[in-house]
Design a protein around this motif. Structure first.
Motif: not given
Lengths: 264, 227
Positions: A201-220
């Motif tokens: 539950a804790v890890l999901a809160g950290i991992a999802i925004p970080l992963a989403a941020n990397r996928i977005i790439g240039a459009g941060r």
């Protein structure tokens, strides 16, 4: 992996009362294909017989003997369990056969064994360990790790659990025989899912925004909007409960978006 | 990517599709692995990893419980990873198109798994007499048949999906009308929402799950800001 000892009753075909290491290896590696013939009629049954077969060669009469054939026929029938916990069933049933336990008792034991092995495995592996390892992989990805690092860490971590579980199951199953239910009381199996759930539950809160941020790439610059909309979407999806599968909704929304972007 | 280039991708899809249920269930079929391997196969592992991360977010909630019907992510992720990795320069629409192709492939591949299970059942029924007689060769034969059929199933699914979606994704990219930032943001938002919903579905029974998730979220967002 160690081998268990056998009572004299079923051990007539080999002297030491223990299964040879090569037999253990055969059974262990066959466990990886336990679902090879999975079907809606016998489920895991054929796979269980397939995995037990190397041990059944030690029954009186040996390979092709009457006891060997009867045991194989018994175990190729309907059986259900979690695939990683199938080792417990294979070990304990092989032990029961080699100990010369009454066929009727073995049949009752088989019927009683399937349910618990399925539910414990589903809770521990599919609903805890696998999502936790996925989240760790997404976290590492979000921290800008290279592809090889993400893949290697995920596979090493996940399989540390899955390989150990299969080996433990086979060993403990054979050691305990018909008393294998004791093994399911192991604190790791009972409390493991709850502990993993807290970490996940804790890890999901950290991992999802970080992963989403990397996928977005240039459009941060859109990261804040993406996070807020994703949380609202996640809450809405959780409200739907079992009425809709998230990935199907995702497919519908993205297909519409692609269509819109192509025809506009 | 030529017709002949699809063949090795189809073999990769067969191999990774096999891992979902039949052999060895080591989770090399998870999207974050399978799509990355497919991307590396095409020569662009980073692109494969990107699609893999999106699909992994969407796959979090789909757990392979026994007889339940679920999407087959192994072959589908190979399709998504290979399609996206083949688009040079990451044009707008490539990610969205590849993810949609992978999701449709997952749907089709999940259906093919159900057909395979029925095929295995009819094969087992036809071998019933030998099985009841305790024939080891019938037992081994059924296992080998199931494994082989699953391998062939994965290869066909991957090959057909690549054949269908390769020109479609190419066409989608050439006609794409949304900006690059929005294109990625939509895909990521949908993926993250599905992941958040899935995590809640799986772990809602954990005491203080909401507080733990929100605590993690604050930590995650803080990490994003300070990095």
């Amino acid at each position: 992996m160690t081998s268990g000892t056998l009572s004299a009753a079923g051990a007539s075909s080999f002297s030491a009362g223990r299964l040879p290491f090569l037999t253990w290896l055969r059974m262990y590696f066959r466990l990886f294909a336990v679902q090879g013939a999975w079907n809606y009629e016998t489920l895991l049954g054929n796979g269980i017989a397939f995995c037990m077969e190397p041990a059944l060669r030690f029954l009186p009469g040996g390979r092709g003997g009457e006891q060997y054939a009867r045991a194989l026929a018994r175990h190729a029938r309907y059986f259900n369990a979690h695939p990683y916990f199938a080792g417990l069933a294979v070990g304990s049933l092989a032990r029961a056969e080699l100990d010369g336990v009454e066929p009727a008792l073995i049949e009752r034991f088989r019927i009683a064994l399937g349910g618990p092995l399925g539910s414990v495995g589903d809770r521990l592996v599919w609903a805890s360990w696998l999502p936790l390892c996925s989240l760790i992989a997404l976290l590492i990805y979000g921290l800008d790790a290279r592809p090889l690092a993400v893949v290697a860490i995920f596979l090493l971590l996940y399989n540390l659990g899955s390989l150990s579980l299969r080996a433990w199951g086979l060993r403990v199953g054979f050691e305990k025989g018909l008393r294998v239910a004791d093994a399911l009381g192991n604190p790791l199996l009972r409390r493991g899912p709850q502990f993993i759930g807290v970490v996940a539950a804790v890890l999901a809160g950290i991992a999802i925004p970080l992963a989403a941020n990397r996928i977005i790439g240039a459009g941060r610059e859109t990261a804040a909007e993406v996070t807020v909309i994703a949380i609202v979407g996640g809450v809405l999806l959780s409200r739907l409960g079992g009425r809709a599968e998230g990935w199907r909704l995702a497919l519908a929304i993205l297909a519409l978006y692609v269509l819109f972007s192509v025809v506009r | 990517m030529s017709f002949m280039d699809i063949l090795p991708v189809a073999l990769l899809g067969a191999l990774l599709g096999l891992d979902v249920v039949t052999f060895p269930q080591a989770m090399i079929s998870r999207p974050i692995v399978a799509a990355t391997v497919a991307g590396a196969f095409i020569g662009n592992p980073i692109a494969g990893l990107t699609v893999g991360a999106v699909l992994e977010l969407m796959a979090l909630g789909m757990l392979p419980f026994g007889a339940s019907k679920y999407p087959e992510w192994g072959s589908a992720s190979v399709v998504g990873g290979a399609l996206y990795a083949a688009q040079l320069g990451d044009p707008p629409g490539a990610l969205a198109g590849s993810v949609v192709a992978a999701l449709i492939a997952a749907l089709g591949s999940g259906w093919s798994m159900v057909r395979l299970r029925r095929l295995n059942a009819s094969r087992a029924a036809s071998e019933r007499q030998a099985l009841d007689a305790g024939s080891a060769s019938a037992i081994v034969g059924l296992q080998v048949f199931g494994l082989t059929a699953d391998f062939v199933r994965g290869a066909i699914v991957t090959f057909v999906a690549m054949l269908i979606f390769r020109p479609i994704v190419h066409e989608v990219i050439s006609r794409w009308g949304s900006g690059p930032t929005l294109s990625r943001a939509v895909v990521v938002t949908v993926g993250a929402a599905v992941a958040a919903g899935a995590i809640w579905k799986i772990f809602h029974s954990v005491p203080l799950a909401r507080v733990l998730f929100l605590g993690g979220l604050v930590l995650g967002v803080t990490l994003l800001v300070v990095r």
